[in-house]
Design an enzyme around this catalytic site. Sequence first.
Site, PDB file in Angstrom:
ATOM      1  N   ARG A 341       0.832  -1.193   0.000  1.00  0.00           N
ATOM      2  CA  ARG A 341       0.000   0.000   0.000  1.00  0.00           C
ATOM      3  C   ARG A 341       0.874   1.252   0.000  1.00  0.00           C
ATOM      4  O   ARG A 341       1.835   1.362   0.773  1.00  0.00           O
ATOM      5  CB  ARG A 341      -0.893  -0.001   1.248  1.00  0.00           C
ATOM      6  N   GLU A 454     -11.346 -19.153  31.207  1.00  0.00           N
ATOM      7  CA  GLU A 454     -10.206 -19.973  31.639  1.00  0.00           C
ATOM      8  C   GLU A 454      -9.332 -19.184  32.620  1.00  0.00           C
ATOM      9  O   GLU A 454      -8.108 -19.337  32.638  1.00  0.00           O
ATOM     10  CB  GLU A 454      -9.383 -20.451  30.442  1.00  0.00           C
ATOM     11  N   ASP A 456      -9.843 -15.183  34.629  1.00  0.00           N
ATOM     12  CA  ASP A 456      -9.771 -13.754  34.330  1.00  0.00           C
ATOM     13  C   ASP A 456      -8.311 -13.315  34.418  1.00  0.00           C
ATOM     14  O   ASP A 456      -7.589 -13.658  35.357  1.00  0.00           O
ATOM     15  CB  ASP A 456     -10.625 -12.989  35.340  1.00  0.00           C
TER      16      ASP A 456
END
Length: 712
Positions: A341, A454, A456
């Site tokens: 780009r 699984e 915090d």
Amino acid sequence: MTEVVDRPTGNAAVPTEGRAANSPAAAVSAADEQPAVDVAALGEQLLGKWAHIRRQARALAARPELHKTEGLTHTEHRKRTFGQLQYLVDNEAVHRAFPTALGGSDDHGGNVAGFEELVTADPSLQIKAGVQWGLFGSAVMHLGTEAHHSKWLPGIMSLAIPGCFAMTETGHGSDVASIATTATYDPAKQEFVVHTPFRAAWKDYIGNAAIDGLGAVVFAQLVTNGVSHGVHAFYMDLRDPLTKEFLPGIGGEDDGVKGGLNGIDNGRLHFNNVRIPRANLLNRYGNVAPDGTYSSPIASPGRRFFTMLGTLVQGRVSLDGAAVAASKMALKTAIQYATERRQFNASSSTDEEVLLDYQRHQRRLFTRLATTYAASFAHEQLLQKFDDVFSGTHDTDEDRQDLETLAAALKPLSTWHALDTLQECREACGGAGFLIENRFASLRADLDVYVTFEGDNTILLQLVAKRLLADYAKEFRNVDFGVLARYVVGQATDVAIHRTGLRQVAQFVADTGSVQKAALALRDEEGQRTLLTDRVQSMVAEVGAALKGANKLPQHQGAAIFNQHQNELIDAAQAHAELLQWEAFTDALRKISDPGTKTVMTWLRDLFGLSLVEKNLSWYLMNGRLSMQRGRTVGDYINRLLVKIRPHAVDLVDAFGYGPDHLRAAIASGAEKIRQDEAREFFRMQRASGDAPVDEKAILARKKIEAGLPRH
């Protein structure tokens, strides 16, 4: 016309056509001075010990049958994902961790290595497979005994018994020890009575609960003979396999549409005095005799509880790896696009600049690339530790504690990093990055919940902090408060400064005032290690001194003191986890034999290390670890590293090994380069023809010159 190569790799020099002499690309040396990256060898190193399984998993994940179909309703997505589970079974992709006697291969590390690659196909598939085999199946395998294995594992493995892992409740998620569901033993009938006493005790957010689950491992407070023995696991049938209706006494609700992962039927469960056989207690760590007598090989209730939870650590291990994989995909797409780009003609009157030649773009992507490599190498170490424990190679209590601490340290960093990387890559690709076809927005939505399930992330880091404090306390078990305080104060002037490397860093500026020499010391491996290690040790020591004796105070006072320092504790744990990643990266460098690859990877490691120092520069300045003058050199050296890494950026993301069928992003397909080349050729030919319209600004500039006026 000089050929412009948008992907400088290997020994190819970065092209300078259309660029100013002081542009980042022009600053890179000639071809024969550039190190080359051995992409194949680096890719092999990244694949790690279970390379053959990762290749198998990636080949499977590349198949369209497993890919996420964007735009489906959540009902359609759920149906597709459940069908994909059977596809995994049919292709023997889910049984590696199960016992060989039942058709598995007892390969725990290989199982996780393969499982985490499913995130490239569809995160919903990865997580739904994880619920079925990584949680539900693993709970039966690790918490149950051979009788349980033979009874239920074959059906779990074949998907004849889709199941749930019913631990979390509406009222308690992270605080598992306080869940309120009860399983009360009735010796007269030799049955447990499972009951939900109030609304907050409903099981919630449970995968497979809303539609597909026929069975479940339900976690409840085991009560027998009037004594509660804490949380235990029980196997329960949920639904009639023919009608799919809940069995008597069991009810539930659909959690509905979520912020992501809508291929999974999360739901709620509740129980009204449901009776199950005594044998349904998964009794590896705690058993109830027919007369109601409780027994356990682990006398301590607390240790028993953490041992049971520790057997389920593979969820955190696999999320760590899946998050790293998602970061790799995002960076491959964003960096590939940034080499193609073009935007703004800052250094040329004809050619626009490639995005990746802008310093800020490099800062955005290369620092996250360095962190992703660090996280990848750290994950491989975690996976090896996990396999050592679960294979029985190294399976002491200390090994299990180390595994749990390592998983609790790394999972937060990698999952937060994945969200940050996906968002930054999305923004770095502009409007194109926001299109669902380029997957950033979709992946970020799906991975959002990784930071809170699984375990915090914040709670996990608090667990790490407590382990660090425990280790610190052992070292200073018999030291009074005054000595501890003096130890902390002395760190800046004695202990820390005199550790290997840091005195050298300090003296460079003190003795010579040379910024250049200070920068050289900061980029030195031992200098970085000392800075990072000292910060962890100092933070832990400071909090340890503040908490000294808190455990002897009344409960409410001790809790108040702990709460006053909770933030510092969690910061220390994060610093510790970052140090683990840096050490893993440094260890990986020692295994690289190719000189060019080692040079580039050392630059990348330095970028990671110095980015950590820069992020925490205020701490280093406030605590006297760096002078103001040395602090100013950190950013400058990072910027020089960006220029060095630029020619190798595509090689570094190619080494991740993800192809078009994994990325499935239109902007990573090379289409942007074709468009840019077409536009450049059009304007080149227009200029050459002499028919190009004259820019009004050029006319005005010419008139100013003719009038003797300044151009600007």
